[in-house]
Write an enzyme that holds these catalytic residues in place. Structure first.
Site, PDB file in Angstrom:
ATOM      1  CG  HIS A  18     -11.203  -8.068   6.814  1.00 20.67           C
ATOM      2  ND1 HIS A  18     -10.461  -8.868   7.654  1.00 20.67           N
ATOM      3  CD2 HIS A  18     -10.647  -8.201   5.580  1.00 20.67           C
ATOM      4  CE1 HIS A  18      -9.514  -9.475   6.954  1.00 20.67           C
ATOM      5  NE2 HIS A  18      -9.595  -9.085   5.703  1.00 20.67           N
ATOM      6  CD  GLU A  49      -1.815  -2.402   1.357  1.00 19.95           C
ATOM      7  OE1 GLU A  49      -2.722  -3.242   1.252  1.00 19.95           O
ATOM      8  OE2 GLU A  49      -0.644  -2.698   1.691  1.00 19.95           O
TER       9      GLU A  49
END
Length: 662
Positions: A468, A401
């Site tokens: 998540h 990322e």
């Protein structure tokens, strides 16, 4: 004396390299005098390493981006930046390159194609990937070049940058200045490979180790490497062996360095040796070298006289605040298309449509993310995009990322827009540094926009557990320079995403996963923007205000439908940074009782900031204390019943009752 290889270079080129090499050395020697006199506050010396910066810069074209670090004065001088302007920068003068907001080499100049560094050294390498990608997409025949030190090669961004450059076949040159020490840590405590250039092999790229004190070797190598990168459209890693003759910075000293190393490397001085060789080869005479030295010293004094003429800093809070963001005006407001054709779309389809229309509207828009191409993304939002727009603009990324966000910023340097999809908002933590220290601050620091949108699938209610399901918007609301939006309806989801892509500032775009396929609503077919920073009045009431956003809007609406006896005023913030304080104040004035509702955990959530602002600015209209309803201060649990208890929704009725009781 060092052995130089002329390799067909003309006398004029050899002399030009000498002038380029001597100039930063003489500047540094003068800066060290001024430092001892207390006339400058800090200095990072590159004495002994000049051949690398000077040779590399001379080998590139003027419009190829360079990403330098502390000891790369030769890059700035090599790009023709006037000394008086550099000196103003080093002094923190308001008429320096960063208006007094930075010092040293923490600045850039788009006019000179030099990108300013941040103190976290590795991220520079990933930005170079973005600039190289832009050149590749344009077919511009340009490379990008980034510097790192031996210490910086231990950072994750170094490895991410090399991997992405190799996987994407980018024309980028990575230069390691191996000077033996990361501040005071010697290389034998930093890595175990024989040479740092060997790391290139692990990423499938060519690499070489060269003598970084040999100006002709550096110049010739980088010219050759540049040709290779352009011809093969591949990256290259160059390790330059050198030594710094001063401390990490002057205050650090050099007591940790064995004395014999200074004696050894003094014999390898890049300027003394090159000058001796030029004299022996008859390229220059002693009178000419003396004249060049004297001329440059006189120029230094003249430039410094100009540099010391800066006016005192004029402090203006309004100017400081205005420069945090690049200016932007909404061109396609929703109100212009509200009477046009609308049809019902799911939340997820509105996001997808916004991306499609933006890809059509902006041919310089690039989408990046894990599995977003053929697979269509984890939530299928970009399904079919790669077939329509091609792999160049819809790019699968490795799992790194930080490197991808850095590449997005690098694209901005060349006028591209980019959208980076986090597979889950939770994963943004490994790209956090790039967002809060690079993207957010770059316009304030030296006027460079960061035309980047980061999409953040967020929130709980879907049984996905603690990694998540987090609501992490508060991490970013605290960071000036970012914009943070969080739509709750399909209409806003489309309009806010288009607005975010049109905005030249970095925008963190939160989209609640639980709303993707559960919420539908009318969405105009036209291309339109919902203005960032403007709240939406969901319901007007006079008894109690619920100020919320995201899934909280639907919780509040459901509660209102179940309790028609309560005259609720519901405000959907939509934008969390900047906030619509006028709409917040108006809601407080209508009801006098305020409930702040969000899915994020209580402590440190945005509700605390809103409560403080209301207490400070709206106290006279309050009839009760401002109350917050938020999720439990725990990680998000996996089991459905535990998660429902975790979410703020489970306590909404209780908090409303308490507030109405005042």
């Amino acid at each position: 004396m060092m052995e130089y290889q002329r390799k067909g270079l003309s006398n004029e080129t050899l002399k030009d390299l000498y002038r380029r090499l001597l100039w930063p050395r003489l500047i540094e020697e003068k800066m060290l005098v001024l430092l001892r006199q207390g006339r400058i506050s800090k200095w990072f010396s590159g004495i002994g390493q000049e051949a690398i910066s000077v040779g590399a810069t001379a080998a590139l074209q003027q419009e190829e981006w360079i990403f330098p670090l502390h000891r790369n004065l030769g890059v700035f001088t090599g790009r023709g930046m006037p000394l008086h302007q550099l000196f103003k920068q080093w002094q923190g003068a308001q008429d320096g390159y960063s208006k007094g907001r930075e010092r040293s080499f923490h600045f850039g100049s788009a006019d000179h194609h030099v990108c300013g560094m941040i103190s976290h050294l590795g991220p520079q390498l990933t930005l170079a990937n973005g600039a190289a990608l832009a050149a590749k997409l344009k077919g511009a025949g340009k490379v990008a070049l980034a510097f790192t030190g031996d210490g910086g090669t231990s950072e994750g961004d170094f490895h991410e940058a090399l991997n992405v450059a190799a996987v994407w076949d980018l024309p980028v040159i990575f230069i390691i200045e191996n000077n033996g020490y990361g501040l005071s840590t010697p290389v034998n405590e930093q890595y175990r490979c024989t040479q740092l250039a060997d790391r290139g092999k692990g990423y499938g790229m060519e690499s070489v180790t060269i003598d970084g004190n040999d100006i002709l070797t550096v110049y010739d190598t980088i010219k050759g490497v540049r040709d290779y990168c352009l011809q093969h459209q591949k990256p290259y890693l160059v390790e330059c062996m050198t030594f710094r003759m001063r401390g990490h910075e002057e205050a650090s000293g050099t007591k940790y360095v064995p004395k014999e190393l200074f004696e050894t490397w003094a014999e390898k001085d890049p300027i003394k040796n090159y000058e001796t060789w030029l004299l022996q080869e008859g390229v220059m005479g002693a009178d000419e070298t003396a004249h060049i030295r004297q001329s440059q010293q006189q120029q230094i004094e003249a430039e410094l006289a100009m540099g010391f003429q800066s006016e005192p800093v004029q402090v203006s809070s309004e100017k400081e605040l205005a420069d945090v963001y690049a200016p932007h005006t909404v061109k396609y407001p929703l109100r212009q298309v509200q009477d046009t054709a609308a049809r019902s779309l799911r939340f997820i389809d509105a996001i997808s449509e916004a991306l499609r229309q933006s890809m059509d509207w902006h041919t310089n828009l690039v989408l990046m993310g894990q599995d977003i191409a053929a697979y269509g993304g984890a939530f299928k939002i970009t399904e079919g995009f790669v077939q329509q727009y091609g792999k160049e603009r819809v790019r699968n990324t490795p799992l790194c990322e930080s490197a991808i966000i850095g590449a997005a910023l690098g694209l901005s340097l060349e006028g591209y827009k980019s959208m980076v999809e986090m597979q889950f908002a939770d994963f943004v933590s490994v790209g956090f540094n790039q967002i809060v220290n690079n993207l957010a601050k770059i316009h304030y620091r030296w006027g460079q926009n960061a035309d980047v949108v980061i999409r953040m699938p967020t929130g709980g209610g879907v049984g996905a557990g603690p990694f998540h399901s987090q609501s992490n918007e508060a991490w970013f609301v605290h960071t000036p320079g970012l914009k943070v939006v969080y739509p709750s309806t399909p209409e806003d989801a489309k309009g806010l995403l288009i607005a975010a892509i049109n905005d030249p500032n970095p925008v963190i775009y939160f989209e609640h996963k639980a709303l993707y396929r559960s919420i539908s609503g009318p969405v105009p077919e036209a291309y339109y923007e919902v203005e960032i920073g403007k709240a939406r009045q969901v319901k007007v009431g006079e008894e109690l205000s619920i100020i919320t956003y995201g899934a909280g809007v639907h919780w509040a609406e459901a509660f209102a439908a179940e309790h028609p006896e309560i005259d609720l005023d519901i405000l959907d913030l939509r934008s969390l940074l900047p906030l619509d304080y006028d709409a917040i104040q108006a809601s407080v004035q209508r009801t006098g009782k305020v409930l702040l509702l969000h899915e994020d955990t209580l402590v440190g959530g945005i509700g605390g900031e809103l409560a403080a602002w209301i207490a400070e600015h709206c106290f006279e209209w309050l009839d009760a204390p401002v109350m917050r309803c938020a999720s439990l201060d725990t990680p998000v649990p996996f089991h459905t019943e535990l998660e429902q208890n975790f979410l703020a929704k489970s306590r909404l009725g209780e908090v409303v009752d308490r507030l109405l009781g005042y």
